[in-house]
Design an enzyme around this catalytic site. Structure first.
Site, mmCIF file in Angstrom:
data_model
loop_
_atom_site.group_PDB
_atom_site.id
_atom_site.type_symbol
_atom_site.label_atom_id
_atom_site.label_comp_id
_atom_site.label_asym_id
_atom_site.label_seq_id
_atom_site.Cartn_x
_atom_site.Cartn_y
_atom_site.Cartn_z
ATOM 1 C CD1 TRP A 1 -14.982 15.970 12.996
ATOM 2 C CD2 TRP A 1 -16.206 14.193 12.423
ATOM 3 N NE1 TRP A 1 -14.519 14.914 13.725
ATOM 4 C CE2 TRP A 1 -15.245 13.802 13.392
ATOM 5 C CE3 TRP A 1 -17.073 13.238 11.925
ATOM 6 C CZ2 TRP A 1 -15.140 12.492 13.844
ATOM 7 C CZ3 TRP A 1 -16.964 11.938 12.392
ATOM 8 C CH2 TRP A 1 -16.013 11.571 13.340
ATOM 9 C CB THR B 1 -0.896 0.031 1.244
ATOM 10 O OG1 THR B 1 -0.068 -0.009 2.402
ATOM 11 C CG2 THR B 1 -1.813 -1.168 1.250
ATOM 12 C CD GLU C 1 -4.998 -2.027 2.606
ATOM 13 O OE1 GLU C 1 -5.469 -1.560 1.543
ATOM 14 O OE2 GLU C 1 -4.276 -1.371 3.375
ATOM 15 C CE LYS D 1 -13.902 16.819 16.803
ATOM 16 N NZ LYS D 1 -13.707 15.566 17.555
#
Lengths: 534, 534
Positions: B444, B186, B329, B439
């Site tokens: 958020w 990855t 993955e 944030k």
């Protein structure tokens, strides 16, 4: 070096829980009875799961169904295997002798039976001593329900049970994917019926096979109607495939009346339907009275489909009958016919010829042909004829508790008993069943080819060609024919009709007219019954 | 009670041998270089198999590729795993530091490298002491080939080898399906890259997933062009899927030039193409100069696709960019977007909103969202936002030789690091990467939503929104924007454009114009690089 992927098993629990999560709103229609959703079916299955516990059915025990294509049968398709019991779907057209044999051989613990079918099985109950419970599935019949403590009522049983609230999927480990999920007995034209034991793994892989685009290609936008019975080889995997991908399901119930089936296809806007050729033949006279514009795929299998029959549908609906070849032992789908890109520029006649073949194997399925005498593999040249042999993760490797050696090769491939050619593109063409082939003067005559040729006569409704012992030639072909009502066609006329398409010495010695031909339990023409009655 | 199915393993050997038997004539086109058939590719793979033996590469050893999308890379995709070695496809855009790390971490035995890419890897060779051989894949470059005894020439190596004549499939047993077939690292935005080890089983199941109708639905009639690199997560499984079902393959080689890609799509009549959003964006200006009438499916993934971009394609070609969500993955495809039957009667705007979601999981893939703090599963109500977690047989359960505990839940699900909602139909909508969420004042702000809104401005070519530390609010959003050539749009104009679609306090504090934005090795926007440079 091993992979580091999650050890997730392939199980039918995924099919149920996937439908709950993604397709809860999609419909399951049982003809004439009711219209429910996958959420309803899943909820009922979750209750049935605990009901089976309350009946004390052990893990691994066989739970039998003797039932037609209905929503309750679908619930059994789910609840039985996802609780690690084994769904034994029994052919409802078996003789009492075979019926008793397989219920006892399978050691069925509980039998679920359509109310209308009670008269066919209850008289045998006393000869099936291991069955602890008989659970009656309600339908529109009013057959008397036996007053016997072993007899239970499905709806009462399920309503009284609490739904299992957890994840069935989480209850399986990787090793469990090899647990038996289903059991079907083959028709058994020779000897007693033999049981094929499906696993969760094989069933899920077959299910993915039914979704593969360009083959059957079930998808969420489909409305799938398995006319093929749910007691016959998992209804070709259509119910599980439809549910895995969220297609709506239309279950025709007990009736195979052509008007009933066609109305259902029309009103439910069915896109995919599957049936044996005799059913497709029975629908032809009324085809033009129904709007079947939603149809995208008609699946035929179980026996060879005459090109003339497929062409009739292609001309009428724009959709031919696509040929599939399979067996109970193959879960059951092995191949799917039809044209591919290499046929795009072919003439109409050439394309029809391609569609007459049984087609190419699904992914994961391997096919080969072998010399009947020596067992040597034969070339894929479209000419060599040999016994078709098949390998794959959804192909049987043995039968349930019987000696199976003669049905398998030394390297574990299934010997199908079908004679076929394979061409360079991997297309198989069935020549005949080995036992139906006619040996005349030392040469082979294909009963299948004669039947296809005779079916192309417009007055022929059904036909079967079998061998008659002959002192000079060993065997000679005889054709048994059902004509459409009112036809005055003669035997000579039929033989003249097929003369251009077959070798002269192939022409049947006699054409025998009948008003009907005998069928097997799965609705196929029964040549063995015909031989017995001939 | 176990099933009695044949113990047939799921292996990539089946893909090769199936293509040989059914699809030998189908084409593999490498852009500008050559046009071969699957028979050719299979023949070369059979030689390469014995060539690997002659080099003494042990079973289980890693064989690396450092290569673009070409026919020879496809041969390595086949020959390496079907001889029970492990294909380690290396991202060609890695830094020298990461490159050396992963070659050494994987203990690559042999590295196959495009001639044009030699300058990117050969200077590191002395720091990769375990690599015994470097095999140069010819292309149209004239990079000097090092005069070193370890350096071999691919075509010479393969030409000198005898083709393996037997069945690779027969060399596998059921247990072998868990053998590693591939290894991908990855991107590693934090810490060193981590290796994902695919098995034959996971790769074949993923392959069946790419064939499922209604999802990607690869079939024999497709012409598939993976623009996504073969060094990136198996090119999304498109090469293996195409070969399993006999679709033609078009491999674009090293160039990502828009004219090159569009010409190839046009002349080869490509039906299915897959690429990251930055590539789809790059093609837009020239879309109208090409006849892409054969297109049926455009796949986008790797990062969120702005609805405006998908709509541009839908209006121009009648085919939107279909959103896929996945990860290295996850082999890598987890979901496929698009509308379903329940959206048939929706308005155009509603359908566009559905297409903006990342969609529903493929069969066999399970998704859930969990509270970031407590890990409790959250409701599937389309509102609750949680970390997306995933389980399935083609999802990683660990990383190669590193401690992976923090990436997985106690019950073995992969923690994706993505924040998402899941609705009652199982559709996921990505809210943001956990680490990209801003944030501000305890609430958020989704960088993804701000980027999608800004992209809908006609002058915006690329945009990335990142957090800037703020003494009062903790963090505040800042937008980095690339405008189309000649645009005179101002920051205020862009903010005014998005004011109707986002909350007022979400509006970025600043719009910074750049001529280009940094990309990761896989061509995605790199917010970490942007943060470093900001």
């Amino acid at each position: 070096m091993d992979g580091l992927m999650q050890p997730r098993p392939l199980t039918l629990a995924h099919v149920l829980e996937r439908a709950e999560r993604l397709y809860a709103h999609k419909q399951v229609v049982t003809a004439g009875v009711e219209r429910v959703t996958y959420a309803d079916v899943a909820g009922q299955s979750r209750r049935l799961a605990t009901a089976l516990d309350s009946l004390g059915v052990p893990a691994g025990a066989r739970v039998a169904t003797f039932a037609t294509n209905t929503r309750r049968h679908l619930e059994l398709y789910l609840a039985v295997p996802i609780t690690k019991r084994v769904l034994h779907s029994i052919n409802i057209r078996l003789s009492a002798e075979h019926l008793e044999y397989i219920v006892n051989h399978a050691e069925d613990d509980v039998v679920f039976v359509d109310r209308a079918l009670l008269p066919r099985i209850w008289p045998s109950a006393e000869r099936m001593p291991k069955v602890r419970h008989w659970v009656v599935l309600p339908d529109d019949s009013d057959e008397p329900i036996p007053a016997d403590p072993r007899v239970l009522h499905y709806d009462d049983l399920v309503a009284a049970a609490d739904p299992f609230a957890g994840s069935f999927e989480d209850s399986f480990t990787l090793a469990d994917e090899n647990l038996a999920s289903g059991l079907c007995y083959t028709s058994g034209t020779t000897g007693p019926p033999k049981g094929v034991v499906y696993s969760h793994r094989s069933t899920i892989l077959h299910c993915l096979g039914t979704l593969a685009a360009g083959f059957i290609g079930l998808s969420e936008s489909d409305v799938v109607m398995p006319i093929v019975p749910m007691f016959h080889a998992n209804a070709w995997g259509l119910p599980y495939g439809a549910m895995m991908t969220g297609a709506s399901l239309v279950l025709p119930g007990p009736s195979s009346d052509p008007t009933h089936l066609l109305r259902l296809m029309e009103t439910e806007r069915v896109t995919v339907a599957g049936a044996v050729p005799t059913v497709w033949t029975s629908l032809v006279p009324q085809l033009s009275f129904h709007d079947l514009g939603a149809t995208r795929f008609l699946l035929g299998g179980g026996s060879v489909i005459a090109p003339a029959l497929s062409e009739t549908y292609r001309v009428a609906l724009g959709v031919p009958i696509t040929h599939s070849w399979g067996m109970t032992e193959i879960s059951p789908v092995g191949t799917i016919g039809g044209t591919r890109t290499q046929h795009r520029d072919a003439t109409g006649a050439e394309q029809t010829a391609v569609r007459a073949a049984q087609g190419q194997p699904l992914p994961l399925v391997n096919l080969r042909i072998a010399d009947v005498e020596t067992g040597q593999e034969l070339p894929r040249d479209g000419t060599a004829i040999g016994e078709l042999q098949v390998a794959g993760p959804w192909v049987a490797g043995g039968y349930f508790q019987v000696d199976s050696a003669e049905s398998f090769t030394d390297d574990g491939w299934l010997r199908t008993g079908d004679l076929a050619t394979i061409d360079a593109d991997g297309y198989i063409r069935l020549v005949d069943r080995m036992k139906d082939l006619i040996k005349s003067g030392g040469e082979w005559i294909s009963s299948v080819e004669l039947e296809s040729a005779l079916t192309s006569h417009p007055d022929v409704v059904e036909v079967a060609v079998i061998a008659r012992p002959d002192p000079k030639w060993g065997e000679r072909p005889v054709a048994y024919v059902v004509l459409r009502d009112g036809s005055a066609a003669t035997g000579d006329e039929l033989l003249e009709h097929i003369t251009p398409s077959v070798a002269k010495w192939w022409l049947p010695d006699e054409v025998v007219f009948r008003t009907a031909l005998p069928k097997t339990g799965t609705g196929k023409l029964s040549k063995s019954a015909l031989r017995d009655s001939a």
